[in-house]
Design a protein around this motif. Structure first.
Motif, PDB file in Angstrom:
ATOM      1  N   TRP A   1      -7.408   8.175   6.888  1.00 43.97           N
ATOM      2  CA  TRP A   1      -6.513   8.398   5.750  1.00 43.97           C
ATOM      3  C   TRP A   1      -6.601   7.241   4.773  1.00 43.97           C
ATOM      4  O   TRP A   1      -6.578   7.437   3.556  1.00 43.97           O
ATOM      5  N   PHE A   2      -6.675   6.026   5.307  1.00 42.64           N
ATOM      6  CA  PHE A   2      -6.786   4.827   4.478  1.00 42.64           C
ATOM      7  C   PHE A   2      -8.066   4.894   3.641  1.00 42.64           C
ATOM      8  O   PHE A   2      -8.046   4.601   2.445  1.00 42.64           O
ATOM      9  N   LEU A   3      -9.173   5.299   4.262  1.00 39.89           N
ATOM     10  CA  LEU A   3     -10.433   5.448   3.532  1.00 39.89           C
ATOM     11  C   LEU A   3     -10.346   6.561   2.493  1.00 39.89           C
ATOM     12  O   LEU A   3     -10.852   6.414   1.377  1.00 39.89           O
ATOM     13  N   LEU A   4      -9.700   7.666   2.841  1.00 40.79           N
ATOM     14  CA  LEU A   4      -9.551   8.775   1.911  1.00 40.79           C
ATOM     15  C   LEU A   4      -8.715   8.370   0.704  1.00 40.79           C
ATOM     16  O   LEU A   4      -9.082   8.652  -0.442  1.00 40.79           O
ATOM     17  N   VAL A   5      -7.604   7.687   0.947  1.00 37.65           N
ATOM     18  CA  VAL A   5      -6.763   7.199  -0.154  1.00 37.65           C
ATOM     19  C   VAL A   5      -7.557   6.211  -1.002  1.00 37.65           C
ATOM     20  O   VAL A   5      -7.504   6.260  -2.235  1.00 37.65           O
ATOM     21  N   GLY A   6      -8.318   5.319  -0.371  1.00 37.33           N
ATOM     22  CA  GLY A   6      -9.149   4.366  -1.099  1.00 37.33           C
ATOM     23  C   GLY A   6     -10.198   5.050  -1.956  1.00 37.33           C
ATOM     24  O   GLY A   6     -10.424   4.665  -3.102  1.00 37.33           O
ATOM     25  N   LEU A   7     -10.818   6.078  -1.412  1.00 34.78           N
ATOM     26  CA  LEU A   7     -11.830   6.819  -2.160  1.00 34.78           C
ATOM     27  C   LEU A   7     -11.211   7.502  -3.369  1.00 34.78           C
ATOM     28  O   LEU A   7     -11.723   7.392  -4.489  1.00 34.78           O
ATOM     29  N   ILE A   8     -10.104   8.181  -3.170  1.00 41.03           N
ATOM     30  CA  ILE A   8      -9.443   8.880  -4.273  1.00 41.03           C
ATOM     31  C   ILE A   8      -8.956   7.889  -5.331  1.00 41.03           C
ATOM     32  O   ILE A   8      -9.162   8.089  -6.521  1.00 41.03           O
ATOM     33  N   ALA A   9      -8.321   6.814  -4.883  1.00 35.14           N
ATOM     34  CA  ALA A   9      -7.799   5.812  -5.817  1.00 35.14           C
ATOM     35  C   ALA A   9      -8.933   5.142  -6.584  1.00 35.14           C
ATOM     36  O   ALA A   9      -8.823   4.925  -7.798  1.00 35.14           O
ATOM     37  N   GLY A  10     -10.011   4.807  -5.913  1.00 35.00           N
ATOM     38  CA  GLY A  10     -11.154   4.181  -6.581  1.00 35.00           C
ATOM     39  C   GLY A  10     -11.792   5.108  -7.596  1.00 35.00           C
ATOM     40  O   GLY A  10     -12.150   4.687  -8.698  1.00 35.00           O
ATOM     41  N   TRP A  11     -11.914   6.380  -7.242  1.00 39.93           N
ATOM     42  CA  TRP A  11     -12.483   7.360  -8.166  1.00 39.93           C
ATOM     43  C   TRP A  11     -11.573   7.535  -9.378  1.00 39.93           C
ATOM     44  O   TRP A  11     -12.049   7.540 -10.521  1.00 39.93           O
ATOM     45  N   LEU A  12     -10.268   7.675  -9.133  1.00 42.11           N
ATOM     46  CA  LEU A  12      -9.318   7.828 -10.238  1.00 42.11           C
ATOM     47  C   LEU A  12      -9.336   6.609 -11.159  1.00 42.11           C
ATOM     48  O   LEU A  12      -9.348   6.749 -12.385  1.00 42.11           O
ATOM     49  N   ALA A  13      -9.336   5.427 -10.570  1.00 41.04           N
ATOM     50  CA  ALA A  13      -9.348   4.199 -11.367  1.00 41.04           C
ATOM     51  C   ALA A  13     -10.630   4.107 -12.182  1.00 41.04           C
ATOM     52  O   ALA A  13     -10.596   3.746 -13.362  1.00 41.04           O
ATOM     53  N   GLY A  14     -11.768   4.434 -11.577  1.00 40.45           N
ATOM     54  CA  GLY A  14     -13.042   4.415 -12.291  1.00 40.45           C
ATOM     55  C   GLY A  14     -13.075   5.424 -13.418  1.00 40.45           C
ATOM     56  O   GLY A  14     -13.696   5.195 -14.458  1.00 40.45           O
ATOM     57  N   THR A  15     -12.364   6.541 -13.241  1.00 45.37           N
ATOM     58  CA  THR A  15     -12.302   7.564 -14.273  1.00 45.37           C
ATOM     59  C   THR A  15     -11.358   7.154 -15.403  1.00 45.37           C
ATOM     60  O   THR A  15     -11.637   7.392 -16.570  1.00 45.37           O
ATOM     61  N   LEU A  16     -10.240   6.528 -15.046  1.00 43.74           N
ATOM     62  CA  LEU A  16      -9.229   6.177 -16.045  1.00 43.74           C
ATOM     63  C   LEU A  16      -9.580   4.930 -16.848  1.00 43.74           C
ATOM     64  O   LEU A  16      -9.226   4.827 -18.015  1.00 43.74           O
ATOM     65  N   VAL A  17     -10.249   3.977 -16.223  1.00 42.86           N
ATOM     66  CA  VAL A  17     -10.634   2.749 -16.912  1.00 42.86           C
ATOM     67  C   VAL A  17     -11.958   3.008 -17.621  1.00 42.86           C
ATOM     68  O   VAL A  17     -12.843   3.658 -17.078  1.00 42.86           O
ATOM     69  N   LYS A  18     -12.087   2.472 -18.829  1.00 40.77           N
ATOM     70  CA  LYS A  18     -13.291   2.693 -19.625  1.00 40.77           C
ATOM     71  C   LYS A  18     -14.537   2.312 -18.832  1.00 40.77           C
ATOM     72  O   LYS A  18     -14.593   1.260 -18.217  1.00 40.77           O
TER      73      LYS A  18
END
Length: 81
Positions: free
Chosen positions: A5-22
């Motif tokens: 779950w920790f890895l899944l949350v990390g993956l989702i959060a990292g993807w979202l952050a990479g998408t939201l930040v220029k």
């Protein structure tokens, strides 16, 4: 199981952050690392502000994403310097 779950949350959060930040992300492994470190940073920052993430999985993803965005902004600022 909680590690997954920790890895899944990390993956989702990292993807979202990479998408939201220029700019793009750092690839799948880079996004997981950014997301995991961002989750720890987000938890720390929320703790400093006296806030807690009682929103379950969604709350964890939000906190981790905010932390990952902060981390990406710092990393990109250092990278330019």
């Amino acid at each position: 199981m909680s590690f997954l779950w920790f890895l899944l949350v990390g993956l989702i959060a990292g993807w979202l952050a990479g998408t939201l930040v220029k700019g793009g992300g750092f690839g799948i492994l880079g996004n997981i690392v950014i997301g995991i470190i961002g989750a720890m940073l987000g938890g720390f920052l929320f703790g400093l502000l006296g806030l807690s993430s009682n929103g379950g999985l969604i709350g964890s993803i939000v906190v981790a994403t905010i932390g990952a965005i902060v981390l990406l902004v710092i990393v990109r600022a250092l990278k330019k310097a």
